[in-house]
Scaffold this motif. Structure first.
Motif, PDB file in Angstrom:
ATOM      1  N   ASP A 217      -4.290 -64.063  16.150  1.00 22.69           N
ATOM      2  CA  ASP A 217      -4.556 -64.386  17.536  1.00 22.69           C
ATOM      3  C   ASP A 217      -4.316 -65.880  17.707  1.00 22.69           C
ATOM      4  O   ASP A 217      -5.105 -66.694  17.244  1.00 22.69           O
ATOM      5  CB  ASP A 217      -5.997 -64.014  17.854  1.00 22.69           C
ATOM      6  N   THR A 220      -7.108 -68.203  19.363  1.00 26.79           N
ATOM      7  CA  THR A 220      -8.294 -68.297  18.512  1.00 26.79           C
ATOM      8  C   THR A 220      -8.025 -69.214  17.322  1.00 26.79           C
ATOM      9  O   THR A 220      -8.866 -70.049  16.968  1.00 26.79           O
ATOM     10  CB  THR A 220      -8.722 -66.909  18.014  1.00 26.79           C
ATOM     11  N   SER A 396      -5.159 -58.396  15.978  1.00 28.48           N
ATOM     12  CA  SER A 396      -4.883 -58.503  17.417  1.00 28.48           C
ATOM     13  C   SER A 396      -3.393 -58.428  17.742  1.00 28.48           C
ATOM     14  O   SER A 396      -2.843 -57.356  17.915  1.00 28.48           O
ATOM     15  CB  SER A 396      -5.491 -59.772  17.985  1.00 28.48           C
ATOM     16  N   VAL A 430      -8.918 -58.243  19.326  1.00 25.69           N
ATOM     17  CA  VAL A 430      -9.106 -59.540  19.991  1.00 25.69           C
ATOM     18  C   VAL A 430     -10.590 -59.879  20.044  1.00 25.69           C
ATOM     19  O   VAL A 430     -11.006 -60.993  19.705  1.00 25.69           O
ATOM     20  CB  VAL A 430      -8.509 -59.516  21.415  1.00 25.69           C
TER      21      VAL A 430
END
Lengths: 445, 77
Positions: A217, A220, A396, A430
């Motif tokens: 991700d 992140t 994700s 996610v």
């Protein structure tokens, strides 16, 4: 005829007036100029022309690269080695050309890789100091990356693009998104083990920031990297985005190795219809849970659910549209350039980068494998069977990973559409990586 | 190096995976609860299709025939 004469006269008069006014003004200006020129001469010493030419030649980029200046400092104000001032920069500029090629010719996440690579190119220019405190890349970095603003805005946009319908209609697939987070924590152990074996010197913070690549991700990863190990941001972001682009290459061999032919052909029951009310309540529900369980994860989950709530509310179409398009596009440009500023040679051309690249791909692979294995474990229990191929979508990488599940599934049974089933673990991934990020942050508070 | 980093890492792993799973399991429970409550107390108004259905019957058959043909074609190709 009379008219013309009058006009001519009038214009003549105007001209004469303008000229006299001009002359008066220029008289005034010459006196001022004399004052300022005497003032300037104090600072500017007249030089012979040959000296001016050599002086200019010494300020060129070629000289700065071949024969670096002694006093040049890095963007962070540290002294740099001659390698990082000269050859290192040339190497980094070539690396950014490689990234251009990957983004344009190979289609590797061009939306982010191109701004990052161009930022890297600008950051490696000698003398100009674009990535320094007063260069524009440095200003962009200060504006939205060092305070973790840009990744949060991206998360809002991603939230507005996400549809939780598939997850809501088959909630238990969320566990697959949880299992795939093993990529993060498994790699964390790997990174500290490398450090323990004195191969490389990672602190626990740095190891955590690297391992979050396994969450697949981008925002992140950037959020955690700027919080825990800003010095590694460039390498982590590049690894994260380039591996996300390589999901269709990395995942299928792992998925095929861990499943049998019969498992790959499992057909999943059709998804039930999800009412609008469910979709509307879900973001609030998750946010409340995050508040109760792990407040550290709420910056990410809060922004994500904000975007999703705006979308599902259905009454703020304009805001939803801005989040999904204009805002996320603008932020992507700044985020890319800001991350690119960390591709300066003195920060990127270090041994740690190589380990980050290796650990990143390990994190991705472990996450994929954990998701697939989790699906197989869940099939041991009674209930609707799950096709293990959708387990890999738990990392994700929305929606790439779900598409990969679908594609691999269709290779074995062309009527087996797994895309919507895979979107469930995909969006759960996610949420899972945001929770994992929250855990890591809370551990270092 | 006084503290064993690997042991620290393993601790992180158990805590992290535990939290992630705990969060997701609670989330799943609440999702099921939510869908149960919503379906029980706030069912979506079904579109009153009774009137249109008679007229649409013929069209539906045509559409089904078209879809079947398309699938058959797709399988051949």
């Amino acid at each position: 005829m009379k008219n013309i004469v009058i006009k001519l006269l009038a214009s003549l008069m105007l001209f004469a007036f303008a000229f006299s006014a001009n002359a008066a003004a220029s008289e005034h200006a010459t006196t001022e100029q004399q004052v300022s020129s005497t003032h300037k001469e104090e600072n500017y010493q007249s030089k012979p022309f040959s000296e001016m030419i050599t002086g200019f030649l010494e300020s060129t980029g070629i000289v700065a690269l071949v024969n670096p200046r002694e006093d040049e400092m890095s963007a962070t104000g540290q002294p740099m080695s001659d390698f990082h001032k000269g050859l290192g920069r040339v190497i980094m500029i070539l690396v950014t050309f490689l990234l251009f090629w990957l983004a344009i010719a190979k289609g590797f996440e061009p939306l982010l890789l191109l701004p990052i690579a161009f930022g890297g190119l600008l950051a490696n220019i000698p003398v100009a100091g674009i990535a320094g405190d007063h260069g524009f890349l440095g200003v962009i970095y200060q504006m939205g990356l060092s305070n973790e603003m840009f990744p949060i805005i991206i998360f809002m946009g991603v939230g507005a693009m996400t549809d939780f319908g598939p997850l809501l209609s088959n909630p238990k697939t969320a566990l697959l998104g949880g299992a795939a987070q093993f990529g993060i924590f498994g790699t964390l152990v790997g990174a500290v083990a490398l450090s323990q074996a004195s191969l490389v010197d990672f602190t626990l913070q740095q190891a955590s920031a690297i391992s979050i690549i396994g969450g697949a991700d981008g925002p992140t990863s950037i959020f955690i990297a700027t919080k825990l190990a800003p010095e590694l941001l460039g390498a982590i972001a590049v690894a994260s985005y380039s591996y996300m682009a390589m999901v269709p290459i990395i995942q299928p061999p792992i998925m095929k190795a861990l499943t049998s032919e019969a498992e790959r052909k499992i057909k999943m029951s059709t998804l039930r219809h999800v009412s609008r009310l469910e979709k509307l309540i879900f973001p609030i529900l998750v946010l409340v849970l995050a508040i109760l369980v792990l407040p550290e994860s709420t910056p990410l989950i809060g922004a994500f659910m904000f975007g999703n709530f705006l979308k599902e509310s259905g009454v703020v179409e304009r805001l939803n549209d801005t989040l999904q398009n204009a805002l996320i596009n603008i932020t992507t440009i700044f985020l890319g350039l800001g991350v690119g500023s960390k591709l300066a040679a003195d920060q990127f051309l270090v041994p740690e980068t190589m380990f980050i690249m290796v650990l990143g791909i390990v994190a991705f692979s472990v996450g994929t494998a954990a998701g697939v294995l989790m699906a197989k474990i869940m099939n041991l229990f009674p209930g609707h069977k799950i096709n293990p191929l959708i387990g890999s979508a738990g990392v994700s990488a929305v929606p790439m990973a779900a598409r990969v599940s679908n594609k691999v599934g269709m290779e074995y049974d062309r009527t087996n559409m797994l895309l919507m089933h895979a979107m469930g673990p995909n969006v759960a991934g996610v949420i899972g990586s945001a929770v994992a990020a929250g855990v890591l942050i809370s551990l270092f508070q | 190096m006084e503290t064993n980093l690997v042991i620290e890492g393993v601790k992180f792993m158990f805590l992290g995976m535990g939290t992630v799973f705990a969060f997701l399991i609670i989330m799943i429970l609440f999702m099921n609860l939510m869908s149960y409550v919503i379906h029980k107390f706030f069912p979506e108004p079904q579109p009153s299709a009774d009137m249109q259905q008679a007229g649409a019957q013929k069209d539906n058959k045509k559409i089904i025939a078209a879809i079947t043909a398309a699938i058959a074609h797709h399988r051949q190709g």
